[in-house]
Motif scaffolding. Sequence first.
Motif, PDB file in Angstrom:
ATOM      1  N   ALA A  97      36.335  65.254  47.819  1.00 27.93           N
ATOM      2  CA  ALA A  97      36.281  63.530  46.701  1.00 27.93           C
ATOM      3  C   ALA A  97      35.542  64.410  45.888  1.00 27.93           C
ATOM      4  O   ALA A  97      34.998  63.145  45.353  1.00 27.93           O
ATOM      5  N   ARG A  98      34.944  65.212  45.740  1.00 29.77           N
ATOM      6  CA  ARG A  98      34.962  65.971  44.516  1.00 29.77           C
ATOM      7  C   ARG A  98      32.492  65.972  44.257  1.00 29.77           C
ATOM      8  O   ARG A  98      32.633  66.447  43.815  1.00 29.77           O
ATOM      9  N   ASP A  99      32.700  65.640  45.711  1.00 35.36           N
ATOM     10  CA  ASP A  99      30.941  65.509  46.045  1.00 35.36           C
ATOM     11  C   ASP A  99      30.529  66.810  46.319  1.00 35.36           C
ATOM     12  O   ASP A  99      30.304  66.689  47.576  1.00 35.36           O
ATOM     13  N   THR A 100      30.984  68.589  45.304  1.00 31.94           N
ATOM     14  CA  THR A 100      30.507  68.961  45.852  1.00 31.94           C
ATOM     15  C   THR A 100      29.091  69.726  46.499  1.00 31.94           C
ATOM     16  O   THR A 100      29.019  70.460  46.588  1.00 31.94           O
ATOM     17  N   GLY A 101      28.246  68.728  45.992  1.00 33.69           N
ATOM     18  CA  GLY A 101      26.679  68.797  46.167  1.00 33.69           C
ATOM     19  C   GLY A 101      25.667  68.526  47.521  1.00 33.69           C
ATOM     20  O   GLY A 101      25.036  68.504  47.788  1.00 33.69           O
ATOM     21  N   PHE A 102      27.281  68.501  48.612  1.00 30.42           N
ATOM     22  CA  PHE A 102      27.001  67.953  49.381  1.00 30.42           C
ATOM     23  C   PHE A 102      27.975  67.501  50.910  1.00 30.42           C
ATOM     24  O   PHE A 102      28.562  67.601  51.399  1.00 30.42           O
ATOM     25  N   CYS A 103      28.578  69.739  50.095  1.00 27.28           N
ATOM     26  CA  CYS A 103      29.553  69.862  51.345  1.00 27.28           C
ATOM     27  C   CYS A 103      28.913  69.635  52.654  1.00 27.28           C
ATOM     28  O   CYS A 103      27.737  70.313  52.757  1.00 27.28           O
ATOM     29  N   LEU A 104      29.762  69.828  53.635  1.00 27.72           N
ATOM     30  CA  LEU A 104      29.500  69.759  55.067  1.00 27.72           C
ATOM     31  C   LEU A 104      30.041  71.184  55.733  1.00 27.72           C
ATOM     32  O   LEU A 104      29.339  71.280  56.924  1.00 27.72           O
ATOM     33  N   THR A 105      30.087  72.116  54.788  1.00 23.84           N
ATOM     34  CA  THR A 105      30.535  73.425  55.494  1.00 23.84           C
ATOM     35  C   THR A 105      29.096  74.631  55.510  1.00 23.84           C
ATOM     36  O   THR A 105      29.047  74.929  56.455  1.00 23.84           O
ATOM     37  N   VAL A 106      28.890  74.527  54.618  1.00 21.23           N
ATOM     38  CA  VAL A 106      28.402  76.664  54.076  1.00 21.23           C
ATOM     39  C   VAL A 106      26.757  76.049  54.697  1.00 21.23           C
ATOM     40  O   VAL A 106      26.424  76.586  54.589  1.00 21.23           O
ATOM     41  N   ASN A 107      26.038  74.996  55.135  1.00 21.27           N
ATOM     42  CA  ASN A 107      24.617  74.480  56.040  1.00 21.27           C
ATOM     43  C   ASN A 107      24.800  73.138  56.570  1.00 21.27           C
ATOM     44  O   ASN A 107      24.895  72.309  56.726  1.00 21.27           O
ATOM     45  N   PRO A 108      25.307  73.910  58.049  1.00 20.91           N
ATOM     46  CA  PRO A 108      25.463  73.288  58.774  1.00 20.91           C
ATOM     47  C   PRO A 108      24.100  72.425  59.019  1.00 20.91           C
ATOM     48  O   PRO A 108      23.481  72.897  59.271  1.00 20.91           O
TER      49      PRO A 108
END
Length: 377
Positions: A97-108
């Motif tokens: 959704a281009r909300d890359t500041g809120f990635c759900l993968t890189v910081n569980p």
Amino acid sequence: MRAVVYQEPFSVAVDEVDTPTIQHPNDVLVRVTSTAICGSDLHMYEGRTAAEPGIVFGHENLGIIEEVGSGVVSLQRGDRVVMPFNVACGFCKNCLARDTGFCLTVNPGFAGGAYGYVAMGPYTGGQAEYLRVPFADFNCLKLPSDSSKESDYVLLADIFPTGYHGCELAQVSPGETCVVYGAGPVGLMAAYSALLRGASRVFSVDRVPERLAKAEEIGAIPIDFSKGDPVQQIKDQTDGEGTDKGVDAVGYQAQVGDASKEEPAVVLNSLIETVRPTGRMGVPGLYVPADPGGPDSNAQQGKLLVSIGRMFEKGQVMGTGQCNVKRYNRQLRDMITAGRATPSFVVSHELSLSEAPDAYRKFDQRIEGYTKVVLHP
């Protein structure tokens, strides 16, 4: 390698730490050539976060790829690249959704990751000689091979997109008036972005003479809040209406009167009063869920006394949150390359990595014209 390492409140040192290595086929290793000190780094530097001694700072990074993981397909050794401060995967729901500041993968367990920042994942900062970049095909933005505009391009890592993000949250449009509270690096970038987006008048609110002078240089109207209520000063210049749009580029360490007195909600409330009814506001200024140094027990828990009733009465809209750098950095890069944007006007000092401890001290104390420092490892 050498890196800027946090020791204790108001103290960093350039120490020897382990050089990062490729840990995953999608990694690249970047030799850092430029890395900037951010106002957000000062929150950790001042002991206003849960940062532990030993953390390597630095989330605004540019350099040359030295080593490429076997799974990387779009990058090669020798490419000059700049990385968003957001570490993102590129394939989760939010990234898509281009909300890359809120990635759900890189910081569980947390929405969002970043280099060299407390609670933002296991990613070592780039105020160092080398940086490991995960999900490199997604996170690296290629740049022209020469270094002639390096101090412009390094600002694509954070403050230029973040200033632009504030204007996007506020939906600043051609011909509108806009106020930007704060004329630090992000505030200047927000004012600059508002002008790039066609705003007719942009008011820049601060009290530091050098910052206000810089705002005036780019075409903004300086408002010195030490000389009177900024809301009234701006209303006096807008026929009593206030501005169409507004940006908070200050955050939770806002001050009033005496520089030693903090009032975390003062900018938010001033913004609500400054922006006209039905206007929009963007808040890229940092607010945190916990602040050990907050002036009262509520502020220490991230709970502020904001005039929500007044905001409701005026029918205003407020957008918040850290910048999704990937949403903007490619277009802003192309503006720099074409000569349509020169954000490096905000850079006050370019120094070696060894000068970082003194640079942090002077930037924190706002002395000797220190506004934006770029380190060259």
